[in-house]
Scaffold this motif. Structure first.
Motif, PDB file in Angstrom:
ATOM      1  N   MET A 169       3.740  12.103  -3.453  1.00 29.58           N
ATOM      2  CA  MET A 169       3.447  11.726  -2.076  1.00 29.58           C
ATOM      3  C   MET A 169       1.946  11.620  -1.808  1.00 29.58           C
ATOM      4  O   MET A 169       1.478  10.578  -1.335  1.00 29.58           O
ATOM      5  CB  MET A 169       4.134  12.683  -1.109  1.00 29.58           C
ATOM      6  CG  MET A 169       5.627  12.407  -0.993  1.00 29.58           C
ATOM      7  SD  MET A 169       6.520  13.623  -0.023  1.00 29.58           S
ATOM      8  CE  MET A 169       6.813  14.888  -1.253  1.00 29.58           C
ATOM      9  N   PRO A 170       1.155  12.656  -2.124  1.00 29.86           N
ATOM     10  CA  PRO A 170      -0.288  12.485  -1.928  1.00 29.86           C
ATOM     11  C   PRO A 170      -0.878  11.399  -2.824  1.00 29.86           C
ATOM     12  O   PRO A 170      -1.802  10.697  -2.427  1.00 29.86           O
ATOM     13  CB  PRO A 170      -0.863  13.861  -2.273  1.00 29.86           C
ATOM     14  CG  PRO A 170       0.207  14.589  -3.003  1.00 29.86           C
ATOM     15  CD  PRO A 170       1.490  14.036  -2.503  1.00 29.86           C
ATOM     16  N   ALA A 171      -0.323  11.235  -4.044  1.00 31.04           N
ATOM     17  CA  ALA A 171      -0.824  10.195  -4.949  1.00 31.04           C
ATOM     18  C   ALA A 171      -0.594   8.806  -4.356  1.00 31.04           C
ATOM     19  O   ALA A 171      -1.481   7.941  -4.383  1.00 31.04           O
ATOM     20  CB  ALA A 171      -0.136  10.308  -6.310  1.00 31.04           C
ATOM     21  N   ILE A 172       0.605   8.597  -3.800  1.00 31.67           N
ATOM     22  CA  ILE A 172       0.919   7.308  -3.185  1.00 31.67           C
ATOM     23  C   ILE A 172       0.027   7.060  -1.969  1.00 31.67           C
ATOM     24  O   ILE A 172      -0.539   5.972  -1.789  1.00 31.67           O
ATOM     25  CB  ILE A 172       2.405   7.259  -2.768  1.00 31.67           C
ATOM     26  CG1 ILE A 172       3.308   7.228  -4.015  1.00 31.67           C
ATOM     27  CG2 ILE A 172       2.685   6.037  -1.898  1.00 31.67           C
ATOM     28  CD1 ILE A 172       4.771   7.440  -3.704  1.00 31.67           C
ATOM     29  N   ILE A 173      -0.109   8.098  -1.135  1.00 28.63           N
ATOM     30  CA  ILE A 173      -0.908   7.954   0.087  1.00 28.63           C
ATOM     31  C   ILE A 173      -2.361   7.644  -0.243  1.00 28.63           C
ATOM     32  O   ILE A 173      -2.937   6.670   0.274  1.00 28.63           O
ATOM     33  CB  ILE A 173      -0.811   9.237   0.942  1.00 28.63           C
ATOM     34  CG1 ILE A 173       0.607   9.398   1.483  1.00 28.63           C
ATOM     35  CG2 ILE A 173      -1.812   9.181   2.099  1.00 28.63           C
ATOM     36  CD1 ILE A 173       0.853  10.749   2.137  1.00 28.63           C
ATOM     37  N   PHE A 174      -2.963   8.430  -1.121  1.00 28.89           N
ATOM     38  CA  PHE A 174      -4.370   8.214  -1.459  1.00 28.89           C
ATOM     39  C   PHE A 174      -4.572   6.891  -2.188  1.00 28.89           C
ATOM     40  O   PHE A 174      -5.557   6.182  -1.960  1.00 28.89           O
ATOM     41  CB  PHE A 174      -4.901   9.377  -2.308  1.00 28.89           C
ATOM     42  CG  PHE A 174      -5.158  10.635  -1.525  1.00 28.89           C
ATOM     43  CD1 PHE A 174      -6.026  10.634  -0.443  1.00 28.89           C
ATOM     44  CD2 PHE A 174      -4.518  11.820  -1.855  1.00 28.89           C
ATOM     45  CE1 PHE A 174      -6.253  11.787   0.296  1.00 28.89           C
ATOM     46  CE2 PHE A 174      -4.735  12.983  -1.125  1.00 28.89           C
ATOM     47  CZ  PHE A 174      -5.605  12.966  -0.045  1.00 28.89           C
ATOM     48  N   GLY A 175      -3.623   6.562  -3.075  1.00 28.28           N
ATOM     49  CA  GLY A 175      -3.735   5.304  -3.813  1.00 28.28           C
ATOM     50  C   GLY A 175      -3.727   4.103  -2.885  1.00 28.28           C
ATOM     51  O   GLY A 175      -4.549   3.190  -3.019  1.00 28.28           O
ATOM     52  N   ARG A 176      -2.803   4.092  -1.933  1.00 28.50           N
ATOM     53  CA  ARG A 176      -2.720   2.980  -0.996  1.00 28.50           C
ATOM     54  C   ARG A 176      -3.899   2.971  -0.020  1.00 28.50           C
ATOM     55  O   ARG A 176      -4.392   1.908   0.381  1.00 28.50           O
ATOM     56  CB  ARG A 176      -1.406   3.033  -0.226  1.00 28.50           C
ATOM     57  CG  ARG A 176      -0.198   2.667  -1.060  1.00 28.50           C
ATOM     58  CD  ARG A 176      -0.406   1.364  -1.756  1.00 28.50           C
ATOM     59  NE  ARG A 176       0.778   0.882  -2.433  1.00 28.50           N
ATOM     60  CZ  ARG A 176       0.748   0.041  -3.456  1.00 28.50           C
ATOM     61  NH1 ARG A 176      -0.421  -0.387  -3.909  1.00 28.50           N
ATOM     62  NH2 ARG A 176       1.852  -0.369  -4.029  1.00 28.50           N
ATOM     63  N   LEU A 177      -4.349   4.171   0.379  1.00 30.74           N
ATOM     64  CA  LEU A 177      -5.500   4.232   1.283  1.00 30.74           C
ATOM     65  C   LEU A 177      -6.766   3.722   0.599  1.00 30.74           C
ATOM     66  O   LEU A 177      -7.610   3.076   1.232  1.00 30.74           O
ATOM     67  CB  LEU A 177      -5.708   5.665   1.786  1.00 30.74           C
ATOM     68  CG  LEU A 177      -4.697   6.170   2.821  1.00 30.74           C
ATOM     69  CD1 LEU A 177      -5.005   7.607   3.211  1.00 30.74           C
ATOM     70  CD2 LEU A 177      -4.686   5.274   4.060  1.00 30.74           C
ATOM     71  N   ILE A 178      -6.900   4.012  -0.697  1.00 26.88           N
ATOM     72  CA  ILE A 178      -8.052   3.500  -1.445  1.00 26.88           C
ATOM     73  C   ILE A 178      -8.022   1.977  -1.469  1.00 26.88           C
ATOM     74  O   ILE A 178      -9.040   1.308  -1.245  1.00 26.88           O
ATOM     75  CB  ILE A 178      -8.069   4.066  -2.886  1.00 26.88           C
ATOM     76  CG1 ILE A 178      -8.425   5.556  -2.862  1.00 26.88           C
ATOM     77  CG2 ILE A 178      -9.073   3.308  -3.758  1.00 26.88           C
ATOM     78  CD1 ILE A 178      -8.275   6.246  -4.199  1.00 26.88           C
ATOM     79  N   GLN A 179      -6.842   1.411  -1.758  1.00 27.91           N
ATOM     80  CA  GLN A 179      -6.724  -0.048  -1.774  1.00 27.91           C
ATOM     81  C   GLN A 179      -6.940  -0.635  -0.384  1.00 27.91           C
ATOM     82  O   GLN A 179      -7.618  -1.656  -0.223  1.00 27.91           O
ATOM     83  CB  GLN A 179      -5.351  -0.461  -2.298  1.00 27.91           C
ATOM     84  CG  GLN A 179      -5.165  -1.977  -2.424  1.00 27.91           C
ATOM     85  CD  GLN A 179      -6.133  -2.598  -3.401  1.00 27.91           C
ATOM     86  OE1 GLN A 179      -6.126  -2.278  -4.583  1.00 27.91           O
ATOM     87  NE2 GLN A 179      -6.987  -3.493  -2.911  1.00 27.91           N
ATOM     88  N   ALA A 180      -6.391   0.032   0.624  1.00 25.18           N
ATOM     89  CA  ALA A 180      -6.576  -0.440   2.001  1.00 25.18           C
ATOM     90  C   ALA A 180      -8.050  -0.382   2.392  1.00 25.18           C
ATOM     91  O   ALA A 180      -8.567  -1.300   3.056  1.00 25.18           O
ATOM     92  CB  ALA A 180      -5.746   0.401   2.963  1.00 25.18           C
ATOM     93  N   GLY A 181      -8.739   0.691   1.969  1.00 28.98           N
ATOM     94  CA  GLY A 181     -10.170   0.814   2.253  1.00 28.98           C
ATOM     95  C   GLY A 181     -10.973  -0.265   1.552  1.00 28.98           C
ATOM     96  O   GLY A 181     -11.934  -0.807   2.114  1.00 28.98           O
ATOM     97  N   THR A 182     -10.576  -0.598   0.324  1.00 30.62           N
ATOM     98  CA  THR A 182     -11.241  -1.670  -0.424  1.00 30.62           C
ATOM     99  C   THR A 182     -11.061  -3.001   0.293  1.00 30.62           C
ATOM    100  O   THR A 182     -12.010  -3.782   0.438  1.00 30.62           O
ATOM    101  CB  THR A 182     -10.664  -1.770  -1.860  1.00 30.62           C
ATOM    102  OG1 THR A 182     -10.892  -0.536  -2.539  1.00 30.62           O
ATOM    103  CG2 THR A 182     -11.333  -2.891  -2.638  1.00 30.62           C
ATOM    104  N   ASN A 183      -9.834  -3.253   0.747  1.00 32.26           N
ATOM    105  CA  ASN A 183      -9.567  -4.498   1.482  1.00 32.26           C
ATOM    106  C   ASN A 183     -10.408  -4.569   2.762  1.00 32.26           C
ATOM    107  O   ASN A 183     -10.986  -5.616   3.086  1.00 32.26           O
ATOM    108  CB  ASN A 183      -8.081  -4.591   1.854  1.00 32.26           C
ATOM    109  CG  ASN A 183      -7.180  -4.689   0.638  1.00 32.26           C
ATOM    110  OD1 ASN A 183      -7.605  -5.079  -0.444  1.00 32.26           O
ATOM    111  ND2 ASN A 183      -5.923  -4.325   0.816  1.00 32.26           N
TER     112      ASN A 183
END
Length: 253
Positions: A169-183
């Motif tokens: 759960m934290p891995a998915i959240i942080f992973g997607r937030l990193i990509q969202a932040g990059t976008n």
């Protein structure tokens, strides 16, 4: 004549029964549908819908990230993709697969993780390759497969696999937030494939239902709920930045 027709019908139905009972429904549901003609049996309908969705998700997962891979190869660029996000996504996928294998869940409940794993590995390697770090990409492949062999071996304690699944759960959240932040920082989604993003979002939504039906495992259900929310965020960004294009090429983590 009746006996002959019954024999023909039986010879046709027996192979069909074997296929349906082995892959789509328990024998009691086969009896409800084909012997009692009770096509509105709620419990059996849920089972069939769940199995059908599970098989569909697995078949779809074979190609779900192919558009992303082809887009990277066609552009010869990994602009807009975060390698850290890919690593976290790979961690979550591998954890789900190892946890499912350890608990002997049916393949229809988790099979897409196997195909997503291979495609995500390919994306991770291509990101490194197109950033001029092919050696690092090869090292990434070797290290990952070595760790995977240990993880799915009988020597790995169940507590380790369960902890890894809980960490999804934290891995998915942080992973997607990193990509969202990059976008967000780029003002565009770069080489992110819209087709792959939307397919992943749809697949994670469907997996909530199939996981409830086939495993009843609350940890996996919660994981897919979180995954759906995070995938939905990336899908929303793809729509928001639909017409946005990078003004110039630059390397992005």
């Amino acid at each position: 004549m009746a006996t002959s027709e019954e024999a023909v019908l039986t010879s046709f139905m027996d192979p069909l029964k074997d296929i349906l009972v082995n892959y789509l429904m328990p024998e009691k549901c086969y009896d409800e549908f084909f012997l009692h003609f009770n096509f509105l049996h709620v419990t059996c309908l849920k089972i069939i819908i769940s199995k059908g969705l599970g098989i569909g998700i697995i078949l779809g997962s074979v190609l779900v990230k192919l558009p992303q891979i082809l887009k990277l190869i066609g552009a010869k660029s990994a602009e807009g993709l975060s390698f850290k996000s890919v690593l976290l996504e790979l961690f979550a996928i591998t954890g789900t697969m190892a946890y499912s294998i350890a608990n002997s869940f049916p393949f229809s409940a988790w099979g897409e993780a196997l195909f997503l794993m291979f495609q995500t590995i390919a994306i991770g390697f291509l990101i490194q390759h197109y950033r001029g770090s092919t050696i690092k990409g090869l090292g990434f492949l070797v290290i990952f497969f070595a760790l995977l062999a240990v993880l799915i071996s009988p020597f790995t304690p169940m507590s380790v696999v369960t902890t890894m699944q809980a960490s999804n759960m934290p891995a998915i959240i942080f992973g997607r937030l990193i990509q969202a932040g990059t976008n967000y920082s780029n003002g565009h989604t770069g080489q992110l494939s819209a087709i792959s993003v939307f397919l992943l979002f749809a697949g994670s939504l469907a997996r909530i239902f199939t996981t409830v039906q086939e495993t009843g495992d609350s940890l996996m259900v919660l994981t897919y709920i979180i995954s759906s929310c995070c995938n939905g965020l990336i899908a929303a960004q793809v729509l928001y930045y639909w017409n946005a294009r990078p003004a110039l090429k630059k390397k992005t983590e």
